[in-house]
Design a protein around this motif. Structure first.
Motif, PDB file in Angstrom:
ATOM      1  N   SER A  76       0.738  -0.734   0.050  1.00 37.55           N
ATOM      2  CA  SER A  76       1.992  -1.170   0.662  1.00 37.55           C
ATOM      3  C   SER A  76       3.182  -1.018  -0.286  1.00 37.55           C
ATOM      4  O   SER A  76       4.319  -0.796   0.152  1.00 37.55           O
ATOM      5  N   VAL A  77       2.955  -1.126  -1.587  1.00 46.12           N
ATOM      6  CA  VAL A  77       4.043  -0.978  -2.552  1.00 46.12           C
ATOM      7  C   VAL A  77       4.533   0.471  -2.574  1.00 46.12           C
ATOM      8  O   VAL A  77       5.745   0.737  -2.592  1.00 46.12           O
ATOM      9  N   VAL A  78       3.602   1.416  -2.558  1.00 46.07           N
ATOM     10  CA  VAL A  78       3.973   2.828  -2.510  1.00 46.07           C
ATOM     11  C   VAL A  78       4.733   3.129  -1.221  1.00 46.07           C
ATOM     12  O   VAL A  78       5.702   3.888  -1.219  1.00 46.07           O
ATOM     13  N   TYR A  79       4.286   2.510  -0.130  1.00 50.53           N
ATOM     14  CA  TYR A  79       4.976   2.693   1.152  1.00 50.53           C
ATOM     15  C   TYR A  79       6.428   2.215   1.073  1.00 50.53           C
ATOM     16  O   TYR A  79       7.357   2.936   1.457  1.00 50.53           O
ATOM     17  N   ALA A  80       6.622   0.996   0.575  1.00 52.49           N
ATOM     18  CA  ALA A  80       7.973   0.428   0.510  1.00 52.49           C
ATOM     19  C   ALA A  80       8.868   1.250  -0.410  1.00 52.49           C
ATOM     20  O   ALA A  80      10.043   1.486  -0.101  1.00 52.49           O
ATOM     21  N   GLN A  81       8.331   1.709  -1.541  1.00 51.96           N
ATOM     22  CA  GLN A  81       9.112   2.524  -2.457  1.00 51.96           C
ATOM     23  C   GLN A  81       9.467   3.863  -1.826  1.00 51.96           C
ATOM     24  O   GLN A  81      10.564   4.385  -1.996  1.00 51.96           O
ATOM     25  N   GLY A  82       8.513   4.415  -1.070  1.00 45.32           N
ATOM     26  CA  GLY A  82       8.770   5.679  -0.384  1.00 45.32           C
ATOM     27  C   GLY A  82       9.870   5.560   0.648  1.00 45.32           C
ATOM     28  O   GLY A  82      10.667   6.496   0.839  1.00 45.32           O
ATOM     29  N   GLN A  83       9.934   4.416   1.307  1.00 48.49           N
ATOM     30  CA  GLN A  83      11.006   4.182   2.263  1.00 48.49           C
ATOM     31  C   GLN A  83      12.364   4.252   1.571  1.00 48.49           C
ATOM     32  O   GLN A  83      13.300   4.885   2.055  1.00 48.49           O
ATOM     33  N   ARG A  84      12.451   3.590   0.418  1.00 46.08           N
ATOM     34  CA  ARG A  84      13.728   3.547  -0.299  1.00 46.08           C
ATOM     35  C   ARG A  84      14.113   4.920  -0.862  1.00 46.08           C
ATOM     36  O   ARG A  84      15.262   5.344  -0.782  1.00 46.08           O
ATOM     37  N   ASP A  85      13.133   5.607  -1.437  1.00 43.40           N
ATOM     38  CA  ASP A  85      13.436   6.846  -2.157  1.00 43.40           C
ATOM     39  C   ASP A  85      13.547   8.073  -1.257  1.00 43.40           C
ATOM     40  O   ASP A  85      14.350   8.974  -1.524  1.00 43.40           O
ATOM     41  N   ILE A 174     -15.239   7.058  -0.291  1.00 38.34           N
ATOM     42  CA  ILE A 174     -15.344   7.746   1.001  1.00 38.34           C
ATOM     43  C   ILE A 174     -16.110   9.059   0.819  1.00 38.34           C
ATOM     44  O   ILE A 174     -15.734   9.901  -0.002  1.00 38.34           O
ATOM     45  N   ARG A 175     -17.172   9.234   1.586  1.00 39.15           N
ATOM     46  CA  ARG A 175     -17.994  10.447   1.509  1.00 39.15           C
ATOM     47  C   ARG A 175     -17.743  11.400   2.675  1.00 39.15           C
ATOM     48  O   ARG A 175     -18.010  12.590   2.575  1.00 39.15           O
ATOM     49  N   ALA A 176     -17.279  10.864   3.766  1.00 41.10           N
ATOM     50  CA  ALA A 176     -17.097  11.689   4.963  1.00 41.10           C
ATOM     51  C   ALA A 176     -15.977  12.697   4.752  1.00 41.10           C
ATOM     52  O   ALA A 176     -14.970  12.391   4.095  1.00 41.10           O
ATOM     53  N   PRO A 177     -16.115  13.907   5.293  1.00 42.16           N
ATOM     54  CA  PRO A 177     -15.007  14.868   5.259  1.00 42.16           C
ATOM     55  C   PRO A 177     -13.746  14.224   5.835  1.00 42.16           C
ATOM     56  O   PRO A 177     -13.802  13.585   6.887  1.00 42.16           O
ATOM     57  N   THR A 178     -12.637  14.399   5.134  1.00 39.99           N
ATOM     58  CA  THR A 178     -11.418  13.666   5.501  1.00 39.99           C
ATOM     59  C   THR A 178     -10.228  14.605   5.665  1.00 39.99           C
ATOM     60  O   THR A 178      -9.917  15.396   4.776  1.00 39.99           O
ATOM     61  N   LEU A 179      -9.569  14.483   6.813  1.00 39.70           N
ATOM     62  CA  LEU A 179      -8.318  15.181   7.070  1.00 39.70           C
ATOM     63  C   LEU A 179      -7.203  14.143   7.135  1.00 39.70           C
ATOM     64  O   LEU A 179      -7.304  13.163   7.871  1.00 39.70           O
ATOM     65  N   ILE A 180      -6.142  14.368   6.368  1.00 34.66           N
ATOM     66  CA  ILE A 180      -4.991  13.467   6.347  1.00 34.66           C
ATOM     67  C   ILE A 180      -3.816  14.203   6.987  1.00 34.66           C
ATOM     68  O   ILE A 180      -3.506  15.327   6.597  1.00 34.66           O
ATOM     69  N   THR A 181      -3.186  13.586   7.969  1.00 27.65           N
ATOM     70  CA  THR A 181      -2.072  14.240   8.653  1.00 27.65           C
ATOM     71  C   THR A 181      -0.831  13.348   8.630  1.00 27.65           C
ATOM     72  O   THR A 181      -0.926  12.123   8.541  1.00 27.65           O
ATOM     73  N   ALA A 182       0.312  13.991   8.709  1.00 27.89           N
ATOM     74  CA  ALA A 182       1.593  13.270   8.765  1.00 27.89           C
ATOM     75  C   ALA A 182       2.655  14.211   9.297  1.00 27.89           C
ATOM     76  O   ALA A 182       2.484  15.433   9.289  1.00 27.89           O
ATOM     77  N   GLY A 183       3.752  13.640   9.759  1.00 27.48           N
ATOM     78  CA  GLY A 183       4.884  14.433  10.213  1.00 27.48           C
ATOM     79  C   GLY A 183       5.874  14.666   9.083  1.00 27.48           C
ATOM     80  O   GLY A 183       5.967  13.860   8.153  1.00 27.48           O
ATOM     81  N   LYS A 184       6.602  15.740   9.161  1.00 27.04           N
ATOM     82  CA  LYS A 184       7.613  16.043   8.146  1.00 27.04           C
ATOM     83  C   LYS A 184       8.641  14.929   8.049  1.00 27.04           C
ATOM     84  O   LYS A 184       9.167  14.635   6.964  1.00 27.04           O
ATOM     85  N   PHE A 185       8.953  14.282   9.186  1.00 27.36           N
ATOM     86  CA  PHE A 185       9.966  13.230   9.218  1.00 27.36           C
ATOM     87  C   PHE A 185       9.339  11.845   9.335  1.00 27.36           C
ATOM     88  O   PHE A 185       9.969  10.894   9.792  1.00 27.36           O
ATOM     89  N   ASP A 186       8.113  11.737   8.916  1.00 27.49           N
ATOM     90  CA  ASP A 186       7.309  10.518   9.073  1.00 27.49           C
ATOM     91  C   ASP A 186       7.829   9.378   8.202  1.00 27.49           C
ATOM     92  O   ASP A 186       8.377   9.596   7.115  1.00 27.49           O
ATOM     93  N   THR A 187       7.617   8.150   8.667  1.00 29.49           N
ATOM     94  CA  THR A 187       7.863   6.980   7.820  1.00 29.49           C
ATOM     95  C   THR A 187       6.821   6.886   6.712  1.00 29.49           C
ATOM     96  O   THR A 187       7.035   6.183   5.726  1.00 29.49           O
ATOM     97  N   MET A 188       5.702   7.576   6.881  1.00 27.88           N
ATOM     98  CA  MET A 188       4.718   7.694   5.810  1.00 27.88           C
ATOM     99  C   MET A 188       5.141   8.883   4.946  1.00 27.88           C
ATOM    100  O   MET A 188       4.884  10.035   5.269  1.00 27.88           O
ATOM    101  N   THR A 189       5.848   8.584   3.878  1.00 28.69           N
ATOM    102  CA  THR A 189       6.488   9.604   3.060  1.00 28.69           C
ATOM    103  C   THR A 189       5.476  10.336   2.173  1.00 28.69           C
ATOM    104  O   THR A 189       4.334   9.891   2.028  1.00 28.69           O
TER     105      THR A 189
END
Length: 214
Positions: A76-85, A174-189
């Motif tokens: 959550s700290v990385v998230y909040a910092q990403g919002q600001r930056d 985590i052992r399972a094959p993992t795909l991480i997705t996000a949008g270019k304009f996502d709130t998840m920076t």
């Protein structure tokens, strides 16, 4: 969510714990009795998926075929910092000042705050105007008590139960094959997505070039 029952926090305090949602998924999995499955978790759902995959890696290694973590976070700290930056630094100064005042005073019901967050939601979350009917219905039927209790009142920081959430150290399990997705304009920076990617062995990342959070 949707047309689910809406007990108060006093009536159902377990709804405001992370463990409950892992137990709930286990109950569903036990009930359907399937031998092989994939998991996709978006936003809050991605938190549940990453926790399930890491905490049950050995037990589920023959059944969990893969996971998709869509627009989610592990810290959550990385998230909040990403919002600001990365996000709030791109909006008009006047809008940013409205958000900062609301954060400082913990007042999230003012007309100006709602107007600004509505505009930002359209840009960073849906990127469609007007909102599709499915989004409107979802917003209208959302259980705000649980949402605010878990996420906090502001979309640009994290409060509530998730205020100190940090599962990053457990991602290595985590052992399972993992795909991480996000949008270019996502709130998840990008820093949020990078944290997941760097800590989940063998994970892959894909960005949607025209998308926000949804």
């Amino acid at each position: 969510a949707g047309e689910s029952d809406r007990p108060s926090r006093r009536e159902a305090p377990w709804l405001f714990t992370l463990d409950y949602y892992l137990e709930e998924f286990k109950g569903v999995l036990d009930h359907v009795r399937i031998n092989r499955y994939f998991m996709l978790g978006h936003s809050w759902g991605g938190i549940v998926v990453q926790m399930w995959a890491a905490l049950n890696a050995e037990q589920e290694k023959h059944r969990l075929a893969g996971i998709v973590l869509s627009s989610t976070l592990s810290d959550s700290v990385v998230y909040a910092q990403g919002q600001r930056d990365h996000l709030l630094s791109t909006i008009p100064v006047v809008s940013r000042q409205v958000l900062e005042r609301a954060e400082e005073k913990r007042e999230f019901k003012s007309k100006e705050y709602i107007q600004v967050t509505d505009q930002l939601t359209r840009y960073f979350t849906t990127r469609i105007a007007p909102w599709p009917d499915c989004v409107v219905k979802s917003m209208q039927n959302m259980n705000e008590e649980i949402y605010v209790g878990m996420q906090g009142a502001s979309e640009f920081t994290i409060g509530g139960v998730l205020a100190d959430f940090n599962f990053t150290a457990q991602l290595k399990h985590i052992r399972a094959p993992t795909l991480i997705t996000a949008g270019k304009f996502d709130t998840m920076t990008p820093p949020v997505i990078d944290t997941l990617h760097k800590n989940i062995p063998g994970s892959e990342v894909r960005y949607y070039p025209h998308s926000g959070h949804m």
